[in-house]
Structure formats: structure tokens, C-alpha cells
Design an enzyme around this catalytic site. Structure first.
Site, PDB file in Angstrom:
ATOM      1  N   PRO A  76       2.415   9.968  -5.211  1.00  0.00           N
ATOM      2  CA  PRO A  76       1.376   8.936  -5.152  1.00  0.00           C
ATOM      3  C   PRO A  76       0.389   9.116  -3.996  1.00  0.00           C
ATOM      4  O   PRO A  76      -0.785   8.771  -4.134  1.00  0.00           O
ATOM      5  CB  PRO A  76       2.176   7.636  -5.011  1.00  0.00           C
ATOM      6  CG  PRO A  76       3.470   7.933  -5.680  1.00  0.00           C
ATOM      7  CD  PRO A  76       3.771   9.366  -5.338  1.00  0.00           C
ATOM      8  N   TYR A  77       0.851   9.627  -2.869  1.00  0.00           N
ATOM      9  CA  TYR A  77      -0.063   9.869  -1.748  1.00  0.00           C
ATOM     10  C   TYR A  77      -1.167  10.838  -2.155  1.00  0.00           C
ATOM     11  O   TYR A  77      -2.364  10.553  -1.992  1.00  0.00           O
ATOM     12  CB  TYR A  77       0.718  10.412  -0.551  1.00  0.00           C
ATOM     13  CG  TYR A  77      -0.157  10.894   0.585  1.00  0.00           C
ATOM     14  CD1 TYR A  77      -1.079  10.048   1.183  1.00  0.00           C
ATOM     15  CD2 TYR A  77      -0.036  12.198   1.066  1.00  0.00           C
ATOM     16  CE1 TYR A  77      -1.887  10.497   2.233  1.00  0.00           C
ATOM     17  CE2 TYR A  77      -0.826  12.651   2.109  1.00  0.00           C
ATOM     18  CZ  TYR A  77      -1.749  11.790   2.686  1.00  0.00           C
ATOM     19  OH  TYR A  77      -2.541  12.240   3.716  1.00  0.00           O
TER      20      TYR A  77
END
Length: 411
Positions: A218-219
């Protein structure tokens, strides 16, 4: 009481009416209206004077453009990388405004900068959350920014897999708020702090700027979305844009004024350098190396470690070289990969401590090998990493850690 009432009555210009009632003479009416007008006028004058008093709306150096001075907004400027960037900008005579909500940053870092540059018109700090669109627009309305360096972001791969929505909100959504303000107020330059995590795990090394972006956590996904928004906007804008995708940051200010001081509750998600130093100081019992079965030389992850001093130098060069209606995308790294085991050995030598190491299973969202090809940034911006000795960079950072065992609270 009776005599007082009679005196009041005798002193008034009245004429009796039926039933003992009185009415004011026209002259008295005129006096009352005059007093009302006077009160209203004085009130209006007071409001005018208050609004135009120096403590309210008197223009400051930050609110007006000044020939020969570049005013840079540094979002996340109380954080590790942002504070080092602000220091470099101030040393180079830029005017700097730091905006930070201190959720990850340190007010202590801002105080250090304020102590180094106390002159009026050099540095201001604004406590604000970039998720508050009204607050952000107010900041842009009240300040004359020539450029924005957008560092503010949560930035831990492991944490992003546990709380992905936080990352999409903090990185992607907040970048949209900043971008809207930049567009509305016609800021000329945007330098965006991105990451090699947008590439994911490429088939070929080293990574070049045209390597397909296939993020696996997700980062990296949130950062790529933010990049895509900026690129789409830039197609119909005169703004100059620079996107810097950098690799694993280490080190600290060579003069010992700033360092890395993550919140204690985030230690388990932090950088490997922070974990090494915590183990060397006895804050944690040892170092945990997660993943020893990767397809690398020694089974541990391979990363490109870039010194923070080199990183902020790349940002300043990007700011200087940014051109209207142009987009520059650059990898910022050394071009050399080092394994986690190599890093741990360098950390042991830098600290002089035989750190205990535990080898554990892989961490979700990690990738085996990532290092850059920095040829493009050398060609376009004349930038290359100078602080490439891993042990020396760790020694500089360790010196700050020893003198600040409790972070900036030690100062």
C-alpha cells in the site's frame, strides 16, 4: 431619590401630554441621534484600526514576494528528511515555511532550525494537517510561495500492510489537497518526494526511471497514485514538476544538529538503521532481520542506501533546475546494492557494539533486491552521491544518537 427624579425632569425639554405623559422636543431627538451616530462611527473606527494593526494583517516577509528570494513551503519539515531539507535550504538563503502536524515529525527539530536561523523572514513553522483543505488553502492564501517541497507522508512498508487506509488517506488524499492549493494559488514549482517502492519488484536490476511501476504494498501504491495525479495535472499546467524516487535513507547532519528520532511506538516499523542503533544502545535486546531466504547473495534483502545529506542535495538541485511546463522524474540512489547482513556488519563497526541478531521469517510486502541506476540524474542535474561509505554514514548518525538518547527531548 425623589429630588433626583425631579431634577432630571426639570432639566429636560419636555412638553406635557394627556395622562401625564411627556415627549422629547426635536432638539433632544437630535442630541440622541448624534450620540448614536458618534458611537457607530467610533465603533467602525476601532474595527478598522484593529484590522489594520500590525498584529493582525500587516504584511510579513512570508506573505509577499521578494526579488532575489525564493520562498519554499516544506511539508513534513519537522520529520527526518524534511528537517534536513529545510536546514539545507536555509543555509542556501532560501526563505522557508514548514507545515507539519507533528504526528511523525519532531517539534525539537523545528526548534533547532529556529535557533540556527532566528532572523525575521527566514523561517516560520505552521502547525496544520494537510488533510484539512480549508487550513491548507488559508496557508497558501496568507503566504507567497514560489515552490513546494512535499515530503509529508507516513512511510513504513510494514505499517502500510497493516493499515492501508491510513496510507491512502495520508499520502494520496493529502497530496490531492496540496496539489489543489498549488494549482489555485499558481505556485510555480513542485518537488515531490516519492519512492522506489512504486517500482515494486522489477525483473531487472538496476532500476531506471522507465522501469515499469508495479508496487506490491500500500505504501508504494499510494505514492504511485499521488505521482499519477501530479503527472495528469501537469499536462495542462505551466507548473514545473520534479518527482524524486529515492531509495533507503540513512545518516544525519554531519555537524550533529539534526538526526532521526522516530516516535517510540513506531520502532517496530522503522528503518533498519534506527533498529541497529536501538540494539546498540540496549533499548531493544537485539536486531531482528526478517527474511533470509531471498534470491540474493546471502539470502537477505538488498537495498540501495542513500545518505540524507546527498538526498537533500538532490532536492535542491531539482529545485534549481525545474523548468515551467516540464516534468523531471529521477531515481536518487548510489547505484550500488548492499545486503541487510552487510548493513548489520557496518553498523556493528560504526557503533563498536556486537549487536545480537535474530533471523526471522519474511515481512509482508518486502521485496528481495532493489537498487538504482542514477545515470539520468547525473546527466540532467549534475548530481551524484558523495557520501557512499556505508560505515561512515552510520558513524555520523550514531554520533547524534549517542548525544540524543531520547531524541530531541535530550536537547
Amino acid at each position: 431619590m425623589l429630588s433626583f427624579s425631579r431634577a432630571r425632569s426639570q432639566g429636560r425639554n419636555t412638553r406635557p401630554l394627556g395622562g401625564g405623559m411627556e415627549y422629547l422636543e426635536p432638539k433632544r431627538k437630535s442630541n440622541v441621534m448624534g450620540k448614536i451616530i458618534l458611537v457607530v462611527s467610533l465603533t467602525a473606527l476601532c474595527i478598522f484600526m484593529l484590522k489594520h494593526a500590525p498584529s493582525f494583517t500587516s504584511p510579513t516577509a512570508f506573505s509577499r514576494s521578494e526579488e532575489g528570494v525564493t520562498h519554499v513551503l516544506v511539508t513534513g519539515g519537522a520529520g527526518y528528511i524534511g528537517s534536513h531539507a529545510a536546514l539545507r535550504l536555509l543555509k542556501d538563503s532560501y526563505r522557508v515555511t514548514i507545515v507539519d502536524n507533528l504526528s511523525r515529525g519532531n517539534l525539537g527539530a523545528v526548534k533547532v532550525l529556529q535557533g540556527l536561523f532566528p532572523e525575521p523572514g527566514r523561517l516560520q513553522f505552521i502547525y496544520a494537517d494537510l488533510g484539512d483543505a480549508k487550513a491548507v488553502d488559508k496557508i497558501f492564501s496568507e503566504n507567497a510561495f514560489d515552490a513546494v517541497m512535499h515530503f509529508a507522508a507516513v512511510a513504513y512498508v510494514g505499517e502500510s500492510t497493516l493499515d492501508p487506509l491510513k496510507y491512502y488517506h495520508n499520502i494520496t488524499s493529502n497530496t490531492l489537497v496540496v496539489l489543489e492549493a498549488v494549482a489555485r494559488h499558481k505556485v510555480k514549482k513542485l518537488i515531490y518526494s516519492s519512492t522506489c517502492a512504486t517500482y515494486g519488484e522489477p525483473d531487472k536490476m538496476p532500476i531506471v526511471e522507465v522501469t515499469p511501476q508495479v508496487p506490491i504494498n500500500p505504501y508504494g501504491k499510494a505514492k504511485k497514485m499521488a505521482e499519477d495525479m501530479i503527472l495528469d495535472f501537469s499536462k495542462n499546467s505551466d507548473m514545473a514538476v520534479m518527482i524524486l524516487r529515492y531509495f533507503n535513507v540513512i545518516g544525519s547532519d554531519p555537524e550533529g544538529r539534526l538526526g532521526e528520532a522516530p516516535k517510540p511506538e513506531l520502532r517496530e516499523h522503522g528503518r533498519i538503521s534506527g533498529a541497529c542503533f536501538d540494539a546498540a544502545r540496549g533499548v531493544i535486546p537485539g536486531l531482528q532481520v526478517k527474511g533470509t531466504d531471498y534470491k540474493t547473495g546471502d539470502g537477505t534483502c538488498v537495498r540501495d542506501y542513500i545518505d540524507v545529506t546527498d538526498l537533500v542535495d538532490a532536492h535542491v538541485k531539482a529545485l534549481e533546475k525545474a523548468k515551467p511546463r516540464n516534468v523531471g522524474i529521477y531515481n536518487v540512489g548510489t547505484g550500488k546494492g548492499r545486503s541487510v547482513k552487510e548493513f548489520v556488519e557496518a553498523c556493528k563497526k560504526a557503533t563498536g557494539v556486537d549487536i545480537k541478531v535474530d533471523f526471522l521469517p519474511r515481512r509482508p510486502g518486502d521485496y528481495a533486491e532493489v537498487y538504482s541506476d542514477p545515470a539520468k540524474i547525473l546527466r540532467d542535474l549534475n548530481w551524484s552521491a558523495r557520501y557512499t561509505n556505508l560505515q561512515e554514514s552510520l558513524e555520523v548518525a550514531w554520533k547524534w544518537q549517542k548525544t540524543h538518547p531520547h531524541g530531541y527531548a535530550s536537547s
